[in-house]
Design an enzyme around this catalytic site. Structure first.
Site, PDB file in Angstrom:
ATOM      1  N   CYS A  47       0.849  -1.193   0.000  1.00 48.48           N
ATOM      2  CA  CYS A  47       0.000   0.000   0.000  1.00 48.48           C
ATOM      3  C   CYS A  47       0.880   1.237   0.000  1.00 48.48           C
ATOM      4  O   CYS A  47       1.709   1.411   0.896  1.00 48.48           O
ATOM      5  CB  CYS A  47      -0.916   0.013   1.216  1.00 48.48           C
ATOM      6  SG  CYS A  47      -1.917   1.513   1.304  1.00 48.48           S
ATOM      7  N   ASN A  49       2.042  -8.066  -1.208  1.00 48.77           N
ATOM      8  CA  ASN A  49       0.909  -8.937  -0.960  1.00 48.77           C
ATOM      9  C   ASN A  49       1.423 -10.367  -0.873  1.00 48.77           C
ATOM     10  O   ASN A  49       2.507 -10.681  -1.354  1.00 48.77           O
ATOM     11  CB  ASN A  49      -0.086  -8.842  -2.129  1.00 48.77           C
ATOM     12  CG  ASN A  49      -0.769  -7.508  -2.217  1.00 48.77           C
ATOM     13  OD1 ASN A  49      -1.717  -7.250  -1.502  1.00 48.77           O
ATOM     14  ND2 ASN A  49      -0.293  -6.640  -3.104  1.00 48.77           N
TER      15      ASN A  49
END
Length: 293
Positions: free
Chosen positions: A244, A253
């Site tokens: 992010c 991720n």
């Protein structure tokens, strides 16, 4: 822990690499590279692919020209191509681009909401209401994201009840599914269990997904916990791409390859071709290496 002793027979992976993965890469990613990646992922059997987002390129330059990516992909008949939209303008762009689904996003942290979307949680919910109404009229499914379910980089630990109430609100508004995101990748399996114990009385497992970052190397353990609670939808990014841009240090991720490996070990069907998935992973890693500054 009162998890379901029976693991799901099938798990659906939502591939977020082309959006949530690439948006946090430092270098610009060419349109052709993004198109090729989406096509390779669909050919590997991934049936839900976050293809891009219609956000301001001023804030997320890597997602510029998402309309051209949607126009250029070769659409597989059994795949859904998803666009993240922050507001009504972004939604209308997604409609024009013929996105099969749209995703909206909020957070369980007020401070993170202000830094990420420049509004409060309540204001973000109000912003989504007309989007969901318009999506219903057009028969476009809406998926909801909640970030910072365990902790926030600014506020620290988040109360699970706040996550539960927010998830229930998104479902009641018309989201068909809510993805629970550990944005900074700090959650432990014990925390995930505590959160799910709190959320599941509000929202059933078949309307939940999990979205874990692997910052602390616990994402696969956390996914295993979620599977034991009957959650069978997992967000992941090819090659462990991204993070992010508004949560410093939240790199990566969980890798789609790692999730497939876990599902194989647990004998849970996923319908993904391992060889083609690895080709896609090698392709995007090489493309990022070649375009590195």
């Amino acid at each position: 822990m009162t998890s379901n002793p029976t693991l799901p027979n099938y798990a659906r992976i939502v591939e977020v690499g082309p959006r949530d993965g690439l948006q946090n890469e430092k270098q610009a990613i060419g349109i052709d590279t993004r198109i090729n990646l989406v096509n390779m992922l669909a050919e590997a059997g991934l049936s839900y692919i976050e293809t891009g987002s219609f956000v301001s390129p001023k804030w997320v330059p890597q997602m510029a020209n998402t309309d051209q990516v949607f126009a250029g992909i070769h659409r597989q008949p059994n795949a859904a191509y998803i666009a993240l939209v922050p507001n009504m303008q972004g939604f209308e762009q997604a409609v024009t681009a013929k996105a099969d689904e749209v995703a909206i996003f909020t957070t369980a942290s007020e401070t993170f909401a202000k830094k990420n979307t420049n509004c409060t949680i309540a204001e973000s919910i109000e912003r989504f209401k007309p989007i969901i109404e318009r999506a219903k009229a057009l028969n476009i499914p809406v998926r909801g994201y909640i970030s910072c379910i365990a902790a926030c980089p600014y506020e620290g630990l988040i109360a699970p009840i706040e996550v539960a109430k927010l998830a229930a609100q998104l479902i009641s508004m018309g989201c068909y599914e809510v993805s629970l995101g550990d944005t900074i990748g700090s959650a432990t399996p014990e925390q995930i269990s505590e959160i799910l114990e709190c959320v599941l009385p509000y929202v059933p497992a078949d309307k939940l997904a999990v979205h874990f970052h692997d910052t602390n190397g616990r994402a696969i353990e956390n996914i295993h916990v979620a599977l034991q609670y009957g959650i069978s939808v997992i967000d992941s990014a090819i090659g462990g791409l991204g993070g992010c841009p508004y949560a410093e240090g939240a790199t990566g991720n969980v890798a789609t390859e790692s999730v497939v490996d876990l599902l194989d070990k647990l004998n849970i069907r996923h319908d993904i071709n391992w060889e083609k998935l690895n080709k896609a992973s090698q392709y995007i890693r090489q493309a990022l290496t070649n375009s590195a500054p």
